[in-house]
Design an enzyme around this catalytic site. Structure first.
Site, PDB file in Angstrom:
ATOM      1  N   ALA A   1     119.594  48.327 -59.181  1.00 36.71           N
ATOM      2  CA  ALA A   1     118.725  48.752 -59.763  1.00 36.71           C
ATOM      3  C   ALA A   1     117.244  48.875 -59.481  1.00 36.71           C
ATOM      4  O   ALA A   1     116.570  49.736 -59.507  1.00 36.71           O
ATOM      5  CB  ALA A   1     118.502  48.255 -61.297  1.00 36.71           C
TER       6      ALA A   1
ATOM      7  N   ASP B   1     116.739  51.419 -56.666  1.00 33.83           N
ATOM      8  CA  ASP B   1     116.716  52.736 -57.455  1.00 33.83           C
ATOM      9  C   ASP B   1     115.294  52.792 -57.845  1.00 33.83           C
ATOM     10  O   ASP B   1     114.729  54.018 -57.884  1.00 33.83           O
ATOM     11  CB  ASP B   1     117.762  52.895 -58.536  1.00 33.83           C
ATOM     12  CG  ASP B   1     119.330  53.340 -58.079  1.00 33.83           C
ATOM     13  OD1 ASP B   1     119.411  53.607 -56.940  1.00 33.83           O
ATOM     14  OD2 ASP B   1     120.079  52.855 -58.991  1.00 33.83           O
TER      15      ASP B   1
ATOM     16  N   SER C   1     125.363  62.251 -50.452  1.00 29.68           N
ATOM     17  CA  SER C   1     125.405  61.028 -51.529  1.00 29.68           C
ATOM     18  C   SER C   1     124.894  61.911 -52.854  1.00 29.68           C
ATOM     19  O   SER C   1     124.608  63.223 -52.849  1.00 29.68           O
ATOM     20  CB  SER C   1     124.414  60.354 -51.151  1.00 29.68           C
ATOM     21  OG  SER C   1     122.984  60.828 -51.017  1.00 29.68           O
TER      22      SER C   1
ATOM     23  N   GLU D   1     134.497  61.194 -63.986  1.00 31.35           N
ATOM     24  CA  GLU D   1     135.460  60.331 -63.104  1.00 31.35           C
ATOM     25  C   GLU D   1     134.515  59.177 -63.085  1.00 31.35           C
ATOM     26  O   GLU D   1     133.103  59.071 -63.067  1.00 31.35           O
ATOM     27  CB  GLU D   1     135.957  60.627 -61.871  1.00 31.35           C
ATOM     28  CG  GLU D   1     134.683  61.181 -60.979  1.00 31.35           C
ATOM     29  CD  GLU D   1     135.421  61.926 -59.750  1.00 31.35           C
ATOM     30  OE1 GLU D   1     135.133  61.454 -58.591  1.00 31.35           O
ATOM     31  OE2 GLU D   1     136.214  62.889 -59.627  1.00 31.35           O
TER      32      GLU D   1
ATOM     33  N   LYS E   1     132.562  55.825 -61.459  1.00 32.52           N
ATOM     34  CA  LYS E   1     131.783  55.849 -60.372  1.00 32.52           C
ATOM     35  C   LYS E   1     132.214  54.322 -59.809  1.00 32.52           C
ATOM     36  O   LYS E   1     131.646  53.180 -60.083  1.00 32.52           O
ATOM     37  CB  LYS E   1     130.555  55.832 -60.591  1.00 32.52           C
ATOM     38  CG  LYS E   1     129.493  55.811 -59.206  1.00 32.52           C
ATOM     39  CD  LYS E   1     128.221  56.033 -59.249  1.00 32.52           C
ATOM     40  CE  LYS E   1     127.425  56.174 -57.885  1.00 32.52           C
ATOM     41  NZ  LYS E   1     127.249  54.803 -57.331  1.00 32.52           N
TER      42      LYS E   1
ATOM     43  N   GLU F   1     136.821  55.440 -52.298  1.00 36.41           N
ATOM     44  CA  GLU F   1     136.099  54.233 -52.242  1.00 36.41           C
ATOM     45  C   GLU F   1     136.924  53.144 -51.980  1.00 36.41           C
ATOM     46  O   GLU F   1     138.081  53.135 -52.662  1.00 36.41           O
ATOM     47  CB  GLU F   1     135.257  54.086 -53.531  1.00 36.41           C
ATOM     48  CG  GLU F   1     134.199  55.036 -53.689  1.00 36.41           C
ATOM     49  CD  GLU F   1     132.841  54.839 -53.084  1.00 36.41           C
ATOM     50  OE1 GLU F   1     132.662  53.449 -52.698  1.00 36.41           O
ATOM     51  OE2 GLU F   1     132.335  55.757 -52.584  1.00 36.41           O
TER      52      GLU F   1
ATOM     53  N   LYS G   1     131.011  66.176 -62.318  1.00 38.35           N
ATOM     54  CA  LYS G   1     131.322  67.387 -61.362  1.00 38.35           C
ATOM     55  C   LYS G   1     131.673  68.755 -61.894  1.00 38.35           C
ATOM     56  O   LYS G   1     132.313  68.643 -63.073  1.00 38.35           O
ATOM     57  CB  LYS G   1     132.313  67.064 -60.367  1.00 38.35           C
ATOM     58  CG  LYS G   1     132.098  65.697 -59.470  1.00 38.35           C
ATOM     59  CD  LYS G   1     133.197  65.434 -58.385  1.00 38.35           C
ATOM     60  CE  LYS G   1     133.096  64.205 -57.914  1.00 38.35           C
ATOM     61  NZ  LYS G   1     134.195  63.972 -56.983  1.00 38.35           N
TER      62      LYS G   1
ATOM     63  N   LYS H   1     124.127  56.631 -64.166  1.00 39.31           N
ATOM     64  CA  LYS H   1     124.187  55.251 -63.872  1.00 39.31           C
ATOM     65  C   LYS H   1     123.997  54.428 -65.294  1.00 39.31           C
ATOM     66  O   LYS H   1     123.159  54.631 -66.203  1.00 39.31           O
ATOM     67  CB  LYS H   1     123.040  54.827 -62.854  1.00 39.31           C
ATOM     68  CG  LYS H   1     122.679  55.650 -61.628  1.00 39.31           C
ATOM     69  CD  LYS H   1     124.114  55.161 -60.677  1.00 39.31           C
ATOM     70  CE  LYS H   1     123.966  53.626 -60.142  1.00 39.31           C
ATOM     71  NZ  LYS H   1     122.984  53.773 -59.095  1.00 39.31           N
TER      72      LYS H   1
ATOM     73  N   CYS I   1     125.777  11.183 -80.433  1.00 39.46           N
ATOM     74  CA  CYS I   1     124.775  11.912 -79.795  1.00 39.46           C
ATOM     75  C   CYS I   1     124.367  13.192 -80.411  1.00 39.46           C
ATOM     76  O   CYS I   1     125.064  13.969 -80.977  1.00 39.46           O
ATOM     77  CB  CYS I   1     125.608  12.374 -78.441  1.00 39.46           C
ATOM     78  SG  CYS I   1     124.778  13.472 -77.312  1.00 39.46           S
TER      79      CYS I   1
END
Length: 770
Positions: free
Chosen positions: A43, A46, A91, A122, A124, A182, A318, A342, A462
């Site tokens: 993060a 980015d 990318s 899908e 990531k 991946e 996509k 994200k 205690c």
């Protein structure tokens, strides 16, 4: 014609900031892609990249081929041969919010005006991008993304990953195909890997003491991985493939690059083809027709992201049709036909200011981290994070003053994953676990042989333990008493000078009166530091009444608490048992014992063997229950509750009369439409079934909802009966035979009765050992 800004026209401040950002982003790129040793979270990276992109958008003259915004991935690492991809790996651009996702979708719609198209959604995967090259079905090359054009040859290491075929199977194998995906390390395997590395470091430390006394060079300590992505990348870049083979790496494929000898019309159809060739494809992909359906997919996995076997940091969207992907084209680094949504970051870096130790309701001393400043992670501001125990602090190698990686997964308590060692400057120092309880002064010690945790043995007196137990008793998992939260528990248990607090232990809760509540005062604390504020006039710690207003009249909180305490005298039996804070007895064990005995007195009168025989209990919990009841003051708590009108018995529900699922072992995984996960388990257990967390050959049914994870895969591998929502309903309402029939499976034959075994004589010594 619009005039183009020249370099000299760019403000000096913008040029300086651009140079600073470019250098910083480039350093982080190298650390992430080439060294597998990032020092900032995704993060934070980015955020820096977006600032750089915004500057270049405002001043295009700042854009150069060397700018990090124009690069994909990183350079090929030294020590591995450099190889060129046949087709460039791009990318993805990111969408950080719904507005950016909608802007991307609008651009696609404008370009494809009047043409029907679909979205492919899908997950990531947070892993290492790898490109596989097959020639005539044979794996000839595996390479990292690298720069997008040139990567590292890691073929020998990739061949050790079991699910990647060395030879494609099936028919119509192409002459050439590049397959992208991946490589990842499952989250459970990541935890086990770091634990094994920490254990090896402990062994090396012990051996280093001996080596130091002999004047020999010490062993170097192994570096623990910051997250599963770095663990996967580091494992794939091992010089010795045998080390890679020892780590349970997996792969999921998500695209095709260069190809010869076949055509594909849709990305989703390509996945079916890859699956038929024996390649590992994702099970969670979904083709949808509208942006609202895309949003629904994003929401679903935002809620379920931790039930997936691997780390995910977003959703990739996509355009499914391959021809339209070509029409939309790409920029120098990213395709225009895809975008990555994200999720809010769950890992950030922060400076560790100090480590404090809290005492829990069972006396366990738990170190927790205090950050120098609150940080936002997973959508909320946090300043504290758990470190579990002193051994975990040592294993993670965390030092005071470190920059640390902080993780907050969903609603889980924030956790320190480890230090960013590359940012140390030598001022950091080791944490020393205190030897005594900071609230009562008792010496901390393990309470049983082999116990890693240190505990305060002063359970009865205690202040910390009493406060934590009262707060837990009022919580949702116990008696669920509105008005008896942590602040109220603190107020009720702190001393009222010169008097004792109105609640000295759990036994006093149901006997509270309004007269006892009205005098209670609490300290006024600073919201930022948590320290008590001082009265301007007296210089003493400032206090205010908690249950009374300035006139001494009862606040609404007082009446609410007393009313809800009266209603809590008739709760289900398991809630009282769980609320007693007996070590090892949580809600699951408490419910099992309540179903079995239906009476609290019967539970404490049972033998250790009888308790241990209860499904889901076992000898450790059984022994803990009996040890708890041996304490005089514990029995006094029960006496006071009984005198206050608490009911310790209950009737069995009607649906449990015949327990139709008695003897079945069932695993529940995924998200069911008609039940929560806990609700499904409760429905099974109430009918006599045993619900376990792992799949084995002894499992009778696996109930699998959406996004079931690795348990589903194991069930398929073992050919076990799989029930969806409808099948689960059949099991609950009509029993196992009907459920098998619903699946088209034959009924199981009843096992033949075994002859009775001869009685055996057991000596007292053998009984004690058992």
């Amino acid at each position: 014609m619009v005039a183009v800004e020249s370099w000299d026209e760019v403000p000096a401040q913008a040029r300086r900031r651009h140079a600073e950002l470019a250098a910083e982003v480039e350093e982080h790129r190298v650390r992430y892609y080439e060294q597998d040793a990032p020092i900032v979270s995704d993060a934070e990276f980015d955020t820096l990249m977006r600032e750089l992109e915004a500057l270049e958008a405002e001043h295009p003259v700042l854009v150069t081929p060397d700018s990090p915004t124009q690069k994909v991935g990183g350079a090929a690492a030294e020590g591995f041969a450099k190889v060129e991809h046949r087709e460039r790996l791009l990318s993805l651009d990111n969408a950080m919010d719904d507005e950016e996702l909608a802007e991307w979708a609008e651009r696609v719609a404008r370009e494809l005006d009047g043409i029907d198209y679909h979205y492919l959604c899908e997950l990531k995967v947070d892993g290492l991008a790898v490109n596989l090259t097959y020639e005539h079905g044979r794996l000839v090359l595996a390479a990292t993304r690298g720069t997008g054009r040139v990567g590292e040859d890691i073929t020998a290491n990739v061949r050790t990953i079991k699910e990647i075929p060395h030879q494609l199977r099936g028919e119509n194998i192409p002459a050439l195909v590049e397959i992208r995906g991946e490589v990842y390390l499952p989250t459970e395997a990541f935890a086990e890997l770091n634990a094994s590395l920490a254990a090896e470091n402990d062994r090396r430390r012990a051996e280093n003491e001996e080596r130091a006394s002999q004047g020999r060079r010490p062993h170097a300590l192994l570096r623990l991985f910051a997250n599963p992505r770095n663990a996967a990348a580091g494992s794939l870049r091992m010089k010795d493939p045998q080390v890679t083979a020892s780590r349970p790496l997996h792969m999921v494929v998500h695209g095709i690059g260069a190809r010869e000898g076949f055509d594909i019309d849709c990305q989703s159809h390509a996945y079916r083809l890859l699956h038929d060739w024996g390649l590992p494809t994702a099970r969670h992909n979904r083709v949808v027709g509208t942006l609202d359906e895309v949003r629904a997919f994003i929401r679903q996995f935002g809620e379920q992201r931790h039930s997936v076997e691997h780390e995910i940091d977003g959703v990739v969207v996509k355009v499914d049709e391959i021809a339209l992907q070509g029409r939309l084209g790409a920029t120098s680094k990213s395709p225009r036909w895809a975008i990555a949504w994200k999720y809010p970051p769950e890992e950030v870096t922060a400076r560790l200011a100090r480590i404090q130790v809290g005492i829990g309701r069972t006396g366990r001393a738990t170190p927790y981290a205090v950050l120098a400043e609150p940080v936002k992670v997973a959508g909320s501001m946090v300043q504290y994070a758990t470190l579990h125990n002193q051994e975990v602090v040592k294993a993670k190698g965390v030092l005071l003053g470190d920059t640390v990686v902080l993780r907050k997964a969903g609603d889980v308590i924030p956790e320190i994953l480890g230090p960013v060692e590359d940012l140390r400057d030598g001022t950091e120092r080791a944490f020393v676990m205190p030897s005594h309880c900071h609230e009562c002064g008792a010496q901390l010690r393990p309470m049983s042989e082999g116990d890693i945790d240190l505990r305060c043995p002063n359970a009865q007196f205690c202040p910390a333990q009493v406060r934590e137990r009262i707060a837990y008793l009022g919580g949702r998992e116990s008696l669920d008493i509105d008005g008896l939260g942590y602040v109220a528990a603190t107020a009720l248990t702190q001393p009222l000078e010169p008097k004792e607090p109105p609640v000295k232990n759990e036994g006093d809760i149901f006997g509270l009166t309004l007269d006892q509540l009205l005098p209670i005062k609490v300290l006024v604390r600073d919201q930022k530091t948590g320290m008590p504020k001082l009265d301007d006039a007296t210089g003493q710690e400032k206090q205010v009444t908690f249950f009374a207003n300035l006139k001494g009249e009862p606040k609404k909180a007082a009446g609410l608490l007393l009313t809800n305490l009266a209603g809590a005298r008739e709760r289900p039996l398991w809630r009282y048992l769980n609320g007693l804070s007996i070590r090892h007895v949580g809600p699951v064990a408490a419910q099992a014992l309540a179903r079995e005995f239906r009476d609290l007195d019967a539970i404490f009168a049972a033998s250790e063997e009888q308790l241990a025989a209860t499904e889901g209990v076992g000898p450790i919990i059984a022994r803990s229950i009996l040890e708890w009841f041996e304490e005089d003051w514990h029995r006094e708590v029960l006496r006071k509750w009984r005198e206050a009108g608490v009911r310790f018995t209950e009737e069995a529900p009607a649906e449990e009369a015949d327990r139709p699922l008695e003897g079945l072992t069932v695993v529940v995984t995924g998200t069911l439409a008609g039940h929560t996960r806990d609700g499904a388990k409760e429905a099974l257990v109430s009918r006599g079934a045993k619900v376990t967390g792992s799949v084995s050959k002894k499992t009778d049914f696996v109930v699998a909802g959406d996004n079931p994870g690795s348990k589903y895969d194991k069930a398929v591998q073992l050919n076990l009966p799989l029930l969806d929502d409808e099948g689960f309903t059949v099991l609950l309402e009509a029993g196992p035979a009907a459920a098998r029939a619903h699946l088209g499976l034959p009924a199981l034959e009843e096992p033949a009765a075994e002859p009775a075994a001869e009685p055996q004589q057991v000596t007292p010594a053998e009984a004690d050992q058992g």
